[in-house]
Design a protein around this motif. Structure first.
Motif: not given
Length: 380
Positions: A324-325, A328-329, A332, A351, A371, A373, A378-379
């Motif tokens: 997930g990280d 997202k990084r 996107a 996510l 998902y 994005l 970030n979390r």
């Protein structure tokens, strides 16, 4: 002459098959769980076998009756005019599926269908066909409900997800018609970049490449209907040639595949080459957690090999948040699609899924998670 057909497909893709059959010219199209019934002439049957990316088979209905015992089923098989459609020199096999049947033995019902068919040939021609359980010339499908028996001739032969070229196999392979359906559900278009970061044997990559180049999925194989008397060989070859002429010239495609296991990448490369697509898809050895997006926007689609290469629940629990990280990084602007039977992925990946579509990979219940994005913090 209009025939009645039924095409099974992976559960969850029935609506896509309705659209496909309608586009190919089918009439009386009716969706039921697990497939679609429709009507049409023989050229339509040929086209569906050749061009459908979603159907598993095309079954031609040749007989139906209400029954209370195996004797009525035998009589249906005996009365069906098999000798009009193939000769006793062709080998046969009977397949039977039942839902809520009161019969005590489905094996005995299968035997009575075989007896009725063979007795029909003996009466009409003086000769009976032989049974071949491995590679029959003609496959007869029987479908039995609580009070009805329907007989079909399978016009496909081998199931249609067997495109006729795969050489390298991997564990837990994804069937080609399910892969094609997922690409359709994702909304992917051939002018969009596509990435499968855990590509395995390359099912998503090959289906996407064939779609991009307008290659008929059945162009590399033969079909059961070619053994039937009703097949006008010259007309079939004209139709086939016309469809195959639509194939676009080979070109470099914005389709990318990767895998942490070099053997999986080699399997994809081998299968792409067998499909005549060598060099058109960009492949690499890479850990999905280290991948960089190959374009600002695109579609990420994969069938994570949960429980195969990550063998323990603890490993999975640690891996999904990292995935997930990474998404997202680095991704996107992309849309990501995961087909998985691990329904805890939604909690673990961290996510928010915008869509969850129930699908079946064979008998395994799965979800296709979508998902969308977007860039953001970030979390922790």
């Amino acid at each position: 002459m209009s025939n009645q057909y039924f095409s099974p497909c992976p559960r969850g893709l029935e609506a896509l098959l309705v659209d496909e059959l309608t586009r190919l010219g089918a009439s009386d199209v009716e969706q039921v769980p697990g497939g679609v019934a429709f009507s049409g002439d023989w050229p339509l049957c040929w086209r569906v076998n050749l061009e459908s990316r979603i159907a598993t088979r095309v079954l031609w209905r040749v007989g139906q009756t209400r029954y209370r015992s195996e004797e009525e089923i035998y009589k249906l098989a005996y009365a069906t005019t098999w000798a009009k459609w193939f000769t006793p020199d062709e080998t046969i096999r009977i397949y039977l599926t039942a839902i809520r049947s009161p019969l005590k033995s489905l094996n005995f019902a299968t035997l009575r269908i075989k007896d009725g068919l063979c007795d029909h040939f003996r009466t009409v021609t003086g000769k009976r066909p032989s049974v071949d359980t491995e590679a029959p010339d003609v496959r007869v499908q029987a479908f039995i409900t609580a009070d009805t028996c329907t007989l079909y001739i399978d016009t496909s032969g081998e199931p249609l997800y067997k495109r006729g070229f795969k050489r390298a196999k991997v564990e837990a392979p994804l069937k080609e018609n399910l892969a094609a359906g997922i690409l359709k559900l994702s909304g992917w278009q051939p002018d969009e970049p596509l990435l499968d970061p855990m590509c395995g044997s390359g099912s998503f990559l090959i289906e996407a490449a064939q779609i991009a180049l307008d290659i008929a999925p059945g162009s590399g194989r033969s079909f059961g209907f070619e053994k039937l008397k009703s097949c006008d060989a010259a007309e079939w070859q004209r139709l086939r040639g016309k469809v195959l002429q639509r194939r676009q010239p080979n070109r470099q495609l914005e389709i990318f595949g990767s895998d942490i296991d070099p053997r999986q990448v080699a399997a994809s490369e081998s299968n792409l080459a067998a499909a005549g697509l060598a060099g058109l898809v960009q492949l690499m050895d890479a850990d999905v957690l280290d991948l960089e997006a190959p374009a600002p926007e695109g579609v990420w689609v994969t069938n994570p090999p949960y429980g195969v290469r990550l063998s323990t629940g603890e490993e999975l629990a640690e891996w999904y948040p990292k995935l997930g990280d990474a998404l997202k990084r680095r991704f996107a602007g992309w849309r990501a699609y995961f087909l998985t039977a691990d329904l805890d992925i939604a909690k673990r990946i961290g996510l928010k899924a915008s869509k969850r579509t129930p699908l079946f990979n064979s008998d395994l219940e799965c979800r296709l998670f979508e998902y969308k994005l977007v860039a953001g913090q970030n979390r922790d």
